[in-house]
Write a protein that holds these residues in place. Structure first.
Motif, short mmCIF file in Angstrom:
data_model
loop_
_atom_site.label_atom_id
_atom_site.label_comp_id
_atom_site.label_asym_id
_atom_site.label_seq_id
_atom_site.Cartn_x
_atom_site.Cartn_y
_atom_site.Cartn_z
N ASN A 110 -6.59 9.57 4.42
CA ASN A 110 -6.91 9.71 5.84
C ASN A 110 -5.62 10.00 6.62
OD1 ASN A 110 -7.36 8.45 8.71
ND2 ASN A 110 -9.37 8.85 7.85
N ALA A 111 -5.72 10.80 7.68
CA ALA A 111 -4.53 11.17 8.46
C ALA A 111 -3.81 9.95 9.02
CB ALA A 111 -4.93 12.11 9.59
N ALA A 112 -4.57 8.90 9.35
CA ALA A 112 -3.93 7.68 9.88
C ALA A 112 -3.04 7.06 8.81
CB ALA A 112 -5.01 6.69 10.31
N ILE A 113 -3.44 7.20 7.56
CA ILE A 113 -2.64 6.66 6.46
C ILE A 113 -1.40 7.52 6.24
CG2 ILE A 113 -2.64 6.16 3.98
CD1 ILE A 113 -5.69 5.59 4.29
N HIS B 252 0.85 -1.20 0.00
CA HIS B 252 0.00 0.00 0.00
C HIS B 252 0.89 1.25 0.00
CE1 HIS B 252 -3.05 -2.92 1.45
NE2 HIS B 252 -3.93 -2.07 0.96
N THR B 253 1.95 1.21 0.78
CA THR B 253 2.88 2.34 0.81
C THR B 253 3.52 2.51 -0.57
OG1 THR B 253 3.34 1.93 3.14
CG2 THR B 253 4.95 3.28 1.95
N ALA B 254 3.94 1.40 -1.16
CA ALA B 254 4.61 1.48 -2.46
C ALA B 254 3.66 2.03 -3.53
CB ALA B 254 5.11 0.09 -2.85
N LEU B 255 2.39 1.64 -3.46
CA LEU B 255 1.41 2.14 -4.43
C LEU B 255 1.25 3.66 -4.29
CD1 LEU B 255 -1.01 1.81 -6.44
CD2 LEU B 255 -2.46 1.46 -4.43
N THR B 256 1.10 4.12 -3.06
CA THR B 256 0.90 5.55 -2.83
C THR B 256 2.14 6.33 -3.27
OG1 THR B 256 -0.33 4.82 -0.88
CG2 THR B 256 -0.05 7.18 -1.15
N ALA C 125 1.15 6.55 8.72
CA ALA C 125 1.83 5.30 8.37
C ALA C 125 2.85 5.54 7.25
CB ALA C 125 0.81 4.25 7.95
N LEU C 126 2.48 6.36 6.29
CA LEU C 126 3.41 6.64 5.18
C LEU C 126 4.65 7.36 5.71
CD1 LEU C 126 0.82 7.81 2.50
CD2 LEU C 126 2.03 5.62 2.54
N CYS C 127 4.44 8.30 6.64
CA CYS C 127 5.57 9.03 7.24
C CYS C 127 6.53 8.04 7.90
CB CYS C 127 5.08 10.02 8.29
SG CYS C 127 4.22 11.44 7.59
N ARG C 128 5.94 7.05 8.58
CA ARG C 128 6.75 6.06 9.32
C ARG C 128 7.50 5.15 8.35
NH1 ARG C 128 2.61 4.09 12.64
NH2 ARG C 128 2.03 2.60 11.05
N GLU C 129 6.88 4.84 7.23
CA GLU C 129 7.42 3.80 6.35
C GLU C 129 8.21 4.36 5.17
OE1 GLU C 129 4.07 1.34 5.33
OE2 GLU C 129 3.67 0.89 7.44
N ALA C 130 8.25 5.68 5.03
CA ALA C 130 8.85 6.26 3.82
C ALA C 130 10.36 6.05 3.73
CB ALA C 130 8.53 7.74 3.73
N GLY C 131 11.04 5.99 4.85
CA GLY C 131 12.51 5.88 4.78
C GLY C 131 13.14 7.23 4.47
#
Ligand SMILES: [Zn+2]
Length: 310
Positions: free
Chosen positions: A214-217, A195-199, A220-226
């Protein structure tokens, strides 16, 4: 007495819990479509100045012919020369085709084709495409205030199945809600790295100017972006958007009548910039008063000609 108070507290909490669940699921949900969509009844007074523009645009089932023109702003505009995204593509399928909202500026169609291909390369099986625009763009009877120029598309957070879906599946299939019930983070049972890769793939496309999630998403993206984070500035938190993300592409170069929105602020938009979105008053906002519907006088003059043409 104590036990009674305790029981009361439990009941209040349980009620609050179900209210949370109801609220969460009432924002921006993907409603079922229809196998036999009824045509809208004719308007009594289509030429009255007070007629909501959405009533006029919703009654147009074909595009305005000629070259593509995205006219006006994302919240007050219309579209000429629209093209339809085929409902089944190499790596996408249109959902809820009964809504007849799979129309866009040709630039948007090209973007979706490109994203479907690029997403496949990062492991996303294919796109389920939600609303784009009506055949002549403009305001809609339900669900959106944007999507008026043929430059917006909703992409589901549900991967495409491996088969070509039937009409029933497209009209009634449920979208996956990827946000946890407390709305504070993604649901780890359904959210994946893909999902992160798609976004990320969508945000990195050069024509994309903004993606709403959504802010929750976003959290998660902030956490997983690297380490590579520039694309995050295009991904903005918004209400709802737990079952799909909303992509806005830039005004095409040859659309002189298109009003570009202001670009998102610089920076990745992570950390404290998200605090507002997790306040109780934002997570569960009081009901807001509906805004008065736009009339043709609120849209660029060219939109009147576009919607009034047969
Ligand atoms: Zn949208």
């Amino acid at each position: 007495m104590r036990a009674a108070a305790c029981l009361l507290a439990v009941l209040v909490l349980a009620a609050a819990g179900s209210a949370v669940a109801q609220k969460k699921h009432s924002i921006d949900r993907m409603l079922p479509g229809s196998l036999n969509p009824e045509p809208l009844p004719p308007l009594q007074n289509p030429d009255a100045p007070s007629t909501p523009a959405k009533e006029l645009f919703a009654r147009k089932s074909t595009p305005f012919p000629g070259p593509p023109r995205s006219i006006g702003g994302y919240f007050d505009g219309c579209l000429a020369g629209a093209v339809a995204l085929p409902i089944t593509g190499s790596a996408w399928q249109v959902m809820r085709p009964s809504r007849n909202r799979n129309w866009g500026n040709p630039q948007l169609v090209r973007f979706i084709e490109r994203l479907a291909k690029n997403a496949k390369e990062v492991g996303w099986n294919g796109l389920l495409v939600g609303d784009m625009s009506q055949p002549r763009g403009g305001p809609m009877l339900s669900d959106h205030t944007s999507h008026q120029l043929g430059l917006d598309v909703d992409i589901w957070f549900t991967p495409m199945p491996n088969h070509v879906q039937s009409r029933e599946e497209r009209e009634f299939g449920a979208a996956t809600d990827v946000v946890a019930p407390d709305l504070l983070d993604v649901d780890r049972e359904v959210w994946t790295q893909t999902h992160t890769a798609l976004t990320r793939t969508a945000a990195k496309d050069p024509v994309v100017i903004r993606i709403l999630v959504n802010a929750a998403i976003k959290k998660a993206l902030c956490r997983e972006a690297g380490a590579e984070r520039a694309w995050l500035s295009k991904v903005r938190p918004w209400y709802g958007h737990a079952e799909h993300f909303h992509v806005q592409i830039a005004c095409p170069e040859n659309s002189a009548e298109c009003k570009p929105p202001s670009p998102p602020p610089p920076g990745d938009g992570c950390g404290h910039e998200l605090d507002f979105w997790f306040k109780e008053s934002t997570l569960h906002p009081p009901p807001s008063k509906p805004k008065p519907a736009l009339t043709l006088a609120d849209l660029p003059p060219a939109c009147r000609q576009i919607v009034k043409a047969p």
